[in-house]
Enzyme design. Structure first.
Site, PDB file in Angstrom:
ATOM      1  N   HIS A   1       1.372  -4.383   7.115  1.00 12.24           N
ATOM      2  CA  HIS A   1       0.817  -3.398   8.037  1.00 12.24           C
ATOM      3  C   HIS A   1      -0.260  -3.983   8.947  1.00 12.24           C
ATOM      4  O   HIS A   1      -1.265  -3.339   9.245  1.00 12.24           O
ATOM      5  CB  HIS A   1       0.262  -2.191   7.273  1.00 12.24           C
ATOM      6  CG  HIS A   1       0.255  -0.931   8.086  1.00 12.24           C
ATOM      7  ND1 HIS A   1       0.215   0.319   7.518  1.00 12.24           N
ATOM      8  CD2 HIS A   1       0.294  -0.723   9.413  1.00 12.24           C
ATOM      9  CE1 HIS A   1       0.223   1.242   8.455  1.00 12.24           C
ATOM     10  NE2 HIS A   1       0.263   0.625   9.617  1.00 12.24           N
TER      11      HIS A   1
ATOM     12  N   CYS B   1      -2.962   2.441   3.490  1.00  7.23           N
ATOM     13  CA  CYS B   1      -2.205   1.184   3.560  1.00  7.23           C
ATOM     14  C   CYS B   1      -2.931   0.065   4.300  1.00  7.23           C
ATOM     15  O   CYS B   1      -3.245  -0.977   3.729  1.00  7.23           O
ATOM     16  CB  CYS B   1      -0.852   1.433   4.222  1.00  7.23           C
ATOM     17  SG  CYS B   1       0.276   2.436   3.239  1.00  7.23           S
TER      18      CYS B   1
ATOM     19  N   ASP C   1       3.921  -0.571  -3.142  1.00  8.14           N
ATOM     20  CA  ASP C   1       3.213   0.282  -2.190  1.00  8.14           C
ATOM     21  C   ASP C   1       3.064   1.682  -2.791  1.00  8.14           C
ATOM     22  O   ASP C   1       4.059   2.316  -3.156  1.00  8.14           O
ATOM     23  CB  ASP C   1       4.013   0.350  -0.887  1.00  8.14           C
ATOM     24  CG  ASP C   1       3.236   0.969   0.268  1.00  8.14           C
ATOM     25  OD1 ASP C   1       2.224   1.651   0.012  1.00  8.14           O
ATOM     26  OD2 ASP C   1       3.642   0.771   1.421  1.00  8.14           O
ATOM     27  N   GLN C   2       1.827   2.120  -2.921  1.00  6.91           N
ATOM     28  CA  GLN C   2       1.546   3.497  -3.355  1.00  6.91           C
ATOM     29  C   GLN C   2       1.940   3.717  -4.828  1.00  6.91           C
ATOM     30  O   GLN C   2       2.409   4.777  -5.195  1.00  6.91           O
ATOM     31  CB  GLN C   2       2.241   4.510  -2.431  1.00  6.91           C
ATOM     32  CG  GLN C   2       1.574   5.884  -2.399  1.00  6.91           C
ATOM     33  CD  GLN C   2       1.945   6.695  -1.178  1.00  6.91           C
ATOM     34  OE1 GLN C   2       1.634   6.305  -0.068  1.00  6.91           O
ATOM     35  NE2 GLN C   2       2.592   7.829  -1.357  1.00  6.91           N
TER      36      GLN C   2
ATOM     37  N   ASP D   1      -1.331  -1.585  -3.158  1.00  8.20           N
ATOM     38  CA  ASP D   1      -2.344  -1.316  -2.130  1.00  8.20           C
ATOM     39  C   ASP D   1      -3.163  -0.059  -2.414  1.00  8.20           C
ATOM     40  O   ASP D   1      -4.301   0.055  -1.985  1.00  8.20           O
ATOM     41  CB  ASP D   1      -1.713  -1.250  -0.732  1.00  8.20           C
ATOM     42  CG  ASP D   1      -0.658  -0.169  -0.591  1.00  8.20           C
ATOM     43  OD1 ASP D   1      -0.223   0.411  -1.614  1.00  8.20           O
ATOM     44  OD2 ASP D   1      -0.242   0.107   0.556  1.00  8.20           O
ATOM     45  N   HIS D   2      -2.601   0.910  -3.121  1.00  7.38           N
ATOM     46  CA  HIS D   2      -3.294   2.139  -3.509  1.00  7.38           C
ATOM     47  C   HIS D   2      -2.315   2.939  -4.349  1.00  7.38           C
ATOM     48  O   HIS D   2      -1.190   2.481  -4.601  1.00  7.38           O
ATOM     49  CB  HIS D   2      -3.753   2.960  -2.291  1.00  7.38           C
ATOM     50  CG  HIS D   2      -2.665   3.192  -1.286  1.00  7.38           C
ATOM     51  ND1 HIS D   2      -1.609   4.058  -1.513  1.00  7.38           N
ATOM     52  CD2 HIS D   2      -2.429   2.648  -0.064  1.00  7.38           C
ATOM     53  CE1 HIS D   2      -0.788   4.043  -0.485  1.00  7.38           C
ATOM     54  NE2 HIS D   2      -1.252   3.179   0.421  1.00  7.38           N
TER      55      HIS D   2
END
Length: 502
Positions: free
Chosen positions: A103, A53, A12-13, A290-291
């Site tokens: 999410h 997200c 994540d991130q 996700d990013h």
């Protein structure tokens, strides 16, 4: 031929440009990911389709652009009738499971997964809906800079509690699979929340960087020089007119590096479990995110923009028995995951179902493939849609409200020069603008976003009154089937629970 198992690992991130699989000079220590990359197919120009997200993840699992499925922000309702890769693989006979974060917002918390092994770390309700009707109001749940100002080592955090459970439950799933249903292929998604802020990590990982020079952001811009969307983001994250101390920027980046190493250690645990269970040969491993995270580059933090640090993600496919190790330079996106997984599993996508993603199989086979990413962003920091086209050497960022942005990433990988006003690029700019306007009905998307926000704010407020009925996923455990129980023969239980069986 037995269909392959699929292990999809998500971070994540995680900002791809910083990682050692893309930057040989990176100080980040990720030996397990490097091992996967050396024997796998590495996508050097992979992107999310929305740098936030929930919209990114809804697009990732469905293969459809955010505006097609209502994935407007982190409180968007993900409709239960949108097909996901889990639905596809489940119909093909796969066991489908999710351990960790996705999410999902709304009452459907499965979306095709047969099992969710954990709850989610984020709320499933509409409480984080963006409000374009009041664009200057800073919501209390927005990011702020406490993640940076409080950066440093820790013993325990909310996120560590979550990821420890995610990995434990995922490994237990693999043990159970090989003991109980080894003949049935599985697709297990393991989605961790690190290295997402807050920037803190246990000393074991903090100390990996004790004698390492932690690089500061390479390029920062004064807030007056920022593009309008970046200026809004500085206000969203409460950084406007509030310069950060250099030592805290360095601490935040050091903790982030440590969190990347923590993810890598968990990758190692999952790989060992595959080996121990005799599953490594038959399992395709996909690693992505996700990013990204700006981490102070350009003076920005977190995500929510189309710059490389926020929008580019790691993407590795490890299946050395199927695909020779190589690197892919063309631009692809996580939206391409659904058709890719379906084809890897030996299936085909349904011609009469909506799909924007394109299979990466030609890329995996070294036969070329598409070179295009489309992106949409309608969440915090905007009050009108902000779109992106990435093709060849170009990145075009389009809004009907903000100035256009055009970057030549081949010659300007750090996106320091906006070429939208350059005389020699006006023909290209006009063509991209015409394409964008033909592709996106901006007034319609704007109105659909507003309407969704208003509905969700109304419903969210109503549901705070009276008796709370949570949509958050509740993993159910049947204790009567765990460990030793009097209705289960002891010798039979011990035999079935042992692997390999005596």
């Amino acid at each position: 031929m037995k269909r392959p198992n699929i292990l999809f690992i998500m971070a994540d991130q995680m900002a791809a440009p910083l990682l050692p699989i893309h930057d040989p000079a990176s100080p980040i220590k990720m030996p397990n990911l490097l091992g996967l990359a050396e024997a796998g197919v590495v996508f050097d120009s992979a992107y999310c389709n929305s740098p936030l997200c929930a919209p990114s993840r809804f697009t990732l699992v469905s293969g459809q652009l955010p505006s097609k499925i209502g994935a407007y922000d982190n409180a968007a309702d993900f409709p239960g009738d949108v097909p996901t890769y889990a639905h596809y693989l489940r119909r093909m006979g796969y066991r489908t499971a999710l351990s960790g974060k996705m999410h999902f917002c709304g009452p459907d918390q499965l979306h095709g997964y047969e099992e969710r092994l954990t709850s989610d770390i984020y709320p499933a309700d509409y409480g984080w809906a963006v409000n374009w009707d009041e664009p200057d109001v800073r919501a209390s749940w927005y990011h702020n800079m406490s993640s940076v100002l409080q950066a440093g080592p820790c013993v325990r955090t909310n996120q560590l509690d979550f990821d420890e459970e995610v990995v434990f439950k995922a490994r237990q799933y693999l043990y159970d699979h090989v003991r109980m249903s080894p003949e049935q292929p599985f697709c297990l998604t393991v989605s961790m929340t690190h290295p997402h802020d807050p920037y803190t990590i246990p000393e074991e990982f903090w100390n990996l960087y004790e004698d390492v020079e932690i690089p500061l952001p390479r390029h920062t811009l004064d807030q007056a020089e920022q593009d309008p969307h970046s200026q809004r983001l500085l206000k969203v994250i409460d950084l406007w007119d509030k310069p950060l101390p250099e030592d805290k920027i360095r601490d935040a980046r050091r903790a982030y590096f440590g969190a990347c190493s923590y993810i890598d250690s968990n990758i190692g645990k999952l790989l060992k479990t595959l080996e121990d269970c005799g599953l490594a040969e038959d399992t395709i491993i996909v690693f992505s995110g996700d990013h990204g995270d700006m981490l102070g580059e350009r003076g920005l933090w977190y995500k929510m923009h189309w710059f490389e640090m926020a929008a580019r993600v790691p993407f590795v496919v490890h299946a050395p028995g199927r695909f020779a190790a190589h690197r892919v330079s063309q631009s692809v996106s996580t939206m391409d995951l659904l058709p890719t997984l379906v084809e890897l599993a030996g299936g085909t996508v349904e011609a009469d179902l909506a799909l924007d993603g394109r299979s990466l199989l030609p890329h995996l086979q070294g036969e070329g493939g598409h070179d295009e990413v489309l992106g949409e962003y309608m969440a915090e920091g905007t009050d009108s849609p902000l779109m992106m086209i990435r093709r060849g050497q170009w990145k075009f960022i389009y809004s009907e409200k903000d100035p256009l942005l055009l970057f030549d990433l081949a010659n300007d990988p750090r996106e320091l020069e906006n070429l939208a006003a350059a005389a020699e690029h006006q023909e290209l700019l006009a063509a991209l603008l015409a394409e964008a306007r033909a592709r996106w009905d901006m007034p319609a998307i704007h109105q659909a976003t507003l309407a969704s926000q208003r509905r969700r704010r109304f419903v969210a407020e109503a549901l705070t009154r009276g008796k709370l009925k949570s949509w958050d996923h509740q993993p159910m455990v049947d204790a009567s089937q765990q460990y030793m129980r009097n209705h289960i023969d002891l010798d039979d239980l011990e035999r079935r629970a042992r692997y390999p069986q005596p």
